[in-house]
Write a protein that holds these residues in place. Structure first.
Motif, PDB file in Angstrom:
ATOM      1  N   UNK A   1      -2.174  19.186  48.190  1.00 47.66           N
ATOM      2  CA  UNK A   1      -3.466  19.043  48.867  1.00 47.66           C
ATOM      3  C   UNK A   1      -3.837  20.325  49.594  1.00 47.66           C
ATOM      4  N   UNK A   2      -2.888  20.920  50.309  1.00 48.17           N
ATOM      5  CA  UNK A   2      -3.169  22.161  51.024  1.00 48.17           C
ATOM      6  C   UNK A   2      -3.528  23.281  50.047  1.00 48.17           C
ATOM      7  N   UNK A   3      -2.847  23.338  48.921  1.00 48.90           N
ATOM      8  CA  UNK A   3      -3.151  24.358  47.924  1.00 48.90           C
ATOM      9  C   UNK A   3      -4.579  24.206  47.418  1.00 48.90           C
ATOM     10  N   UNK A   4      -4.980  22.971  47.172  1.00 52.23           N
ATOM     11  CA  UNK A   4      -6.349  22.712  46.718  1.00 52.23           C
ATOM     12  C   UNK A   4      -7.362  23.099  47.793  1.00 52.23           C
ATOM     13  N   UNK A   5      -7.086  22.742  49.055  1.00 49.30           N
ATOM     14  CA  UNK A   5      -7.990  23.098  50.150  1.00 49.30           C
ATOM     15  C   UNK A   5      -8.143  24.614  50.253  1.00 49.30           C
ATOM     16  N   UNK A   6      -7.026  25.334  50.126  1.00 48.33           N
ATOM     17  CA  UNK A   6      -7.087  26.791  50.221  1.00 48.33           C
ATOM     18  C   UNK A   6      -7.904  27.377  49.073  1.00 48.33           C
ATOM     19  N   UNK A   7      -7.784  26.799  47.879  1.00 53.65           N
ATOM     20  CA  UNK A   7      -8.587  27.275  46.754  1.00 53.65           C
ATOM     21  C   UNK A   7     -10.073  27.058  47.025  1.00 53.65           C
TER      22      UNK A   7
ATOM     23  N   UNK B   1     -11.153  29.628  49.590  1.00 53.40           N
ATOM     24  CA  UNK B   1     -11.265  30.961  49.001  1.00 53.40           C
ATOM     25  C   UNK B   1     -12.592  31.103  48.273  1.00 53.40           C
ATOM     26  N   UNK B   2     -13.006  30.045  47.573  1.00 50.23           N
ATOM     27  CA  UNK B   2     -14.302  30.089  46.884  1.00 50.23           C
ATOM     28  C   UNK B   2     -15.452  30.194  47.875  1.00 50.23           C
ATOM     29  N   UNK B   3     -15.226  29.696  49.098  1.00 51.02           N
ATOM     30  CA  UNK B   3     -16.259  29.784  50.137  1.00 51.02           C
ATOM     31  C   UNK B   3     -16.178  31.102  50.905  1.00 51.02           C
ATOM     32  N   UNK B   4     -15.273  31.994  50.506  1.00 46.77           N
ATOM     33  CA  UNK B   4     -15.163  33.301  51.144  1.00 46.77           C
ATOM     34  C   UNK B   4     -14.351  33.319  52.413  1.00 46.77           C
ATOM     35  N   UNK B   5     -13.468  32.328  52.599  1.00 42.15           N
ATOM     36  CA  UNK B   5     -12.648  32.273  53.813  1.00 42.15           C
ATOM     37  C   UNK B   5     -11.293  32.919  53.572  1.00 42.15           C
ATOM     38  N   UNK B   6     -10.694  33.418  54.658  1.00 36.81           N
ATOM     39  CA  UNK B   6      -9.400  34.073  54.554  1.00 36.81           C
ATOM     40  C   UNK B   6      -8.301  33.363  55.331  1.00 36.81           C
TER      41      UNK B   6
ATOM     42  N   UNK C   1      -4.736  38.756  49.192  1.00 36.97           N
ATOM     43  CA  UNK C   1      -5.608  37.768  48.537  1.00 36.97           C
ATOM     44  C   UNK C   1      -5.170  36.361  48.924  1.00 36.97           C
ATOM     45  N   UNK C   2      -6.128  35.462  49.003  1.00 31.99           N
ATOM     46  CA  UNK C   2      -5.825  34.075  49.297  1.00 31.99           C
ATOM     47  C   UNK C   2      -6.142  33.705  50.738  1.00 31.99           C
ATOM     48  N   UNK C   3      -5.810  32.489  51.071  1.00 32.64           N
ATOM     49  CA  UNK C   3      -6.101  31.918  52.391  1.00 32.64           C
ATOM     50  C   UNK C   3      -4.785  31.592  53.080  1.00 32.64           C
ATOM     51  N   UNK C   4      -4.541  32.205  54.239  1.00 31.67           N
ATOM     52  CA  UNK C   4      -3.333  31.872  54.991  1.00 31.67           C
ATOM     53  C   UNK C   4      -3.581  30.643  55.854  1.00 31.67           C
ATOM     54  N   UNK C   5      -2.497  29.981  56.230  1.00 27.03           N
ATOM     55  CA  UNK C   5      -2.574  28.736  56.991  1.00 27.03           C
ATOM     56  C   UNK C   5      -1.889  28.921  58.333  1.00 27.03           C
ATOM     57  N   UNK C   6      -2.602  28.583  59.406  1.00 22.38           N
ATOM     58  CA  UNK C   6      -2.041  28.612  60.754  1.00 22.38           C
ATOM     59  C   UNK C   6      -2.012  27.165  61.257  1.00 22.38           C
ATOM     60  N   UNK C   7      -0.843  26.495  61.213  1.00 21.11           N
ATOM     61  CA  UNK C   7      -0.786  25.089  61.620  1.00 21.11           C
ATOM     62  C   UNK C   7      -0.686  24.910  63.130  1.00 21.11           C
TER      63      UNK C   7
ATOM     64  N   UNK D   1       5.966  30.697  52.830  1.00 25.33           N
ATOM     65  CA  UNK D   1       5.952  31.444  51.569  1.00 25.33           C
ATOM     66  C   UNK D   1       4.530  31.829  51.190  1.00 25.33           C
ATOM     67  N   UNK D   2       3.612  30.909  51.383  1.00 30.34           N
ATOM     68  CA  UNK D   2       2.217  31.202  51.050  1.00 30.34           C
ATOM     69  C   UNK D   2       1.677  32.321  51.931  1.00 30.34           C
ATOM     70  N   UNK D   3       1.953  32.233  53.225  1.00 33.44           N
ATOM     71  CA  UNK D   3       1.439  33.246  54.146  1.00 33.44           C
ATOM     72  C   UNK D   3       2.018  34.627  53.855  1.00 33.44           C
ATOM     73  N   UNK D   4       3.283  34.681  53.459  1.00 34.01           N
ATOM     74  CA  UNK D   4       3.867  35.973  53.083  1.00 34.01           C
ATOM     75  C   UNK D   4       3.175  36.544  51.854  1.00 34.01           C
ATOM     76  N   UNK D   5       2.879  35.679  50.878  1.00 32.87           N
ATOM     77  CA  UNK D   5       2.206  36.133  49.668  1.00 32.87           C
ATOM     78  C   UNK D   5       0.800  36.631  49.977  1.00 32.87           C
TER      79      UNK D   5
END
Length: 224
Positions: free
Chosen positions: A113-119, A122-127, A160-166, A150-154
């Motif tokens: 779910x988080x991966x889908x939200x980040x995608x 990203x399409x909305x131009x968020x980082x 590229x992509x959207x990092x997550x700050x929980x 792991x995602x945030x390191x990548x």
């Protein structure tokens, strides 16, 4: 948020962290603020509601039962994200994103779910997604925390992509998550007074109530 002022162990510092994230997210045009939660949509439970009706014909919600040969589950689990980001010259942009799941919420479905939200972000131009949620086991599990790291390191290494700050909310503090009241109102909007809804029909109604597409249900990936 009427109870935001109430004190309690751990509530004040964690509420302050939530409020800082809200201010931070809404100050950066390429960041998004997300309030996540999971909910079960029951085909049987009758929500409490008020309705206008003729004095001699009050609205009655008929108790439903599931036949033994009914192939649909009695309830559907659903992930939700109330997402906000700054909008020029007005109120923040706000949406509710939903993904139903086959089965119940678990860590493997949470990361999907988080991966889908980040995608979508990203399409909305968020980082960045500043993510506010509770301490459910599938939020704080080793698998989910490792996946976020792991995602945030990548994202940092590739740019590229959207990092997550929980940001975790205090235990038993649903008033700090503004998606919670939306579940209550949603149940009232989708209820059928006198017949049993099928699972697909119920999911369609829920998505229509929140004005979002009914995406394919998330499933746990098969192990190789």
């Amino acid at each position: 948020q009427a109870l935001d002022h109430q004190p309690g162990p751990g509530v004040r510092p964690e509420k302050s962290a939530r409020d800082r994230l809200i201010r931070l997210a809404l100050a950066h045009p390429d960041w998004a603020l997300g309030f996540a939660d999971e909910v079960w949509w029951s085909r049987l439970a009758r929500p409490a509601l008020h309705a206008w009706a003729e004095a001699d014909r009050p609205l009655r919600l008929v108790e439903q039962t599931v036949a033994k040969d009914d192939p649909d589950p009695a309830a559907l689990a659903c992930y939700g994200l109330l997402v906000r980001w700054p909008a020029p010259g007005g109120e923040p942009h706000e949406d509710v994103w939903l993904r139903f799941v086959d089965g119940r919420p678990v860590s493997a479905l949470t990361t999907r779910f988080l991966e889908w939200c980040c995608a979508e972000l990203a399409r909305a131009g968020k980082s960045a997604l500043l993510l506010v949620w509770d301490n459910a086991a599938w939020h704080i599990s080793h698998e989910v925390r490792a996946w976020i790291r792991c995602r945030n390191r990548a994202v940092k290494s590739t740019g590229r992509g959207v990092r997550i700050v929980p940001c975790r909310l205090p235990t038993k503090s649903p008033w700090l998550n503004p998606i919670e009241p939306k579940w209550v109102h949603g149940r009232r909007r989708v209820v059928e007074p006198d017949r049993l809804l099928g699972a697909d029909e119920l999911a369609d109604r829920v998505c229509a109530a929140f004005d979002c597409p009914h995406h394919a249900h998330l499933t746990v990936p098969e192990k190789a």
